[in-house]
Write a protein that holds these residues in place. Structure first.
Motif, mmCIF file in Angstrom:
data_model
loop_
_atom_site.group_PDB
_atom_site.id
_atom_site.type_symbol
_atom_site.label_atom_id
_atom_site.label_comp_id
_atom_site.label_asym_id
_atom_site.label_seq_id
_atom_site.Cartn_x
_atom_site.Cartn_y
_atom_site.Cartn_z
ATOM 1 N N LEU A 156 -2.993 36.090 -27.629
ATOM 2 C CA LEU A 156 -3.823 35.053 -27.013
ATOM 3 C C LEU A 156 -3.788 33.778 -27.847
ATOM 4 C CD1 LEU A 156 -6.885 37.189 -25.868
ATOM 5 C CD2 LEU A 156 -5.061 36.220 -24.435
ATOM 6 N N LYS A 157 -3.823 33.926 -29.173
ATOM 7 C CA LYS A 157 -3.751 32.758 -30.060
ATOM 8 C C LYS A 157 -2.403 32.051 -29.916
ATOM 9 C CE LYS A 157 -6.969 34.572 -33.496
ATOM 10 N NZ LYS A 157 -7.117 35.132 -34.846
ATOM 11 N N LEU A 158 -1.341 32.829 -29.854
ATOM 12 C CA LEU A 158 -0.011 32.237 -29.698
ATOM 13 C C LEU A 158 0.116 31.503 -28.364
ATOM 14 C CD1 LEU A 158 2.260 35.077 -31.098
ATOM 15 C CD2 LEU A 158 1.940 32.810 -32.088
ATOM 16 N N LEU A 159 -0.405 32.104 -27.308
ATOM 17 C CA LEU A 159 -0.360 31.457 -25.996
ATOM 18 C C LEU A 159 -1.174 30.167 -25.993
ATOM 19 C CD1 LEU A 159 -0.664 34.589 -23.711
ATOM 20 C CD2 LEU A 159 1.335 33.096 -23.956
ATOM 21 N N ASP A 160 -2.333 30.199 -26.643
ATOM 22 C CA ASP A 160 -3.169 29.006 -26.738
ATOM 23 C C ASP A 160 -2.455 27.902 -27.518
ATOM 24 O OD1 ASP A 160 -5.633 27.582 -26.309
ATOM 25 O OD2 ASP A 160 -6.092 27.943 -28.439
ATOM 26 N N GLU A 161 -1.818 28.277 -28.621
ATOM 27 C CA GLU A 161 -1.072 27.304 -29.428
ATOM 28 C C GLU A 161 0.087 26.694 -28.637
ATOM 29 O OE1 GLU A 161 1.682 27.381 -33.431
ATOM 30 O OE2 GLU A 161 0.012 28.801 -33.288
ATOM 31 N N LEU A 162 0.802 27.528 -27.895
ATOM 32 C CA LEU A 162 1.908 27.040 -27.071
ATOM 33 C C LEU A 162 1.405 26.070 -26.012
ATOM 34 C CD1 LEU A 162 4.882 27.164 -26.204
ATOM 35 C CD2 LEU A 162 4.287 29.143 -24.805
#
Length: 78
Positions: free
Chosen positions: A65-71
């Motif tokens: 979820l953090k990676l998707l948010d960062e992307l």
């Protein structure tokens, strides 16, 4: 004659296009095309849903979820 120096006589094969439909390749090669009746297709579908249905219902791990948010933020230019 092809650029690789090989002729295109009997038995010569052209390079296979990676995007080419493999079913049509089988038909040309003389291999039988296997088809499943509707009952078999339904049974396979039910089994796949039973196996993968639980996986789909599991929550997405926080790190993803953090990676998707960062992307998403990078795509917006933030």
């Amino acid at each position: 004659m092809h650029a690789n120096g090989k002729g295109d006589g009997p038995g010569a094969q052209l390079p296979r296009d990676p995007g080419e439909d493999t079913n049509s390749n089988r038909e040309r090669a003389g291999d039988p095309v296997i088809t499943l009746d509707e009952a078999a297709q339904q049974m396979i579908g039910q089994q796949l849903k039973a196996v993968y249905g639980e996986i789909v219902q599991q929550p997405v791990p926080d790190q993803f979820l953090k990676l998707l948010d960062e992307l998403e933020r990078k795509e917006r230019g933030q």
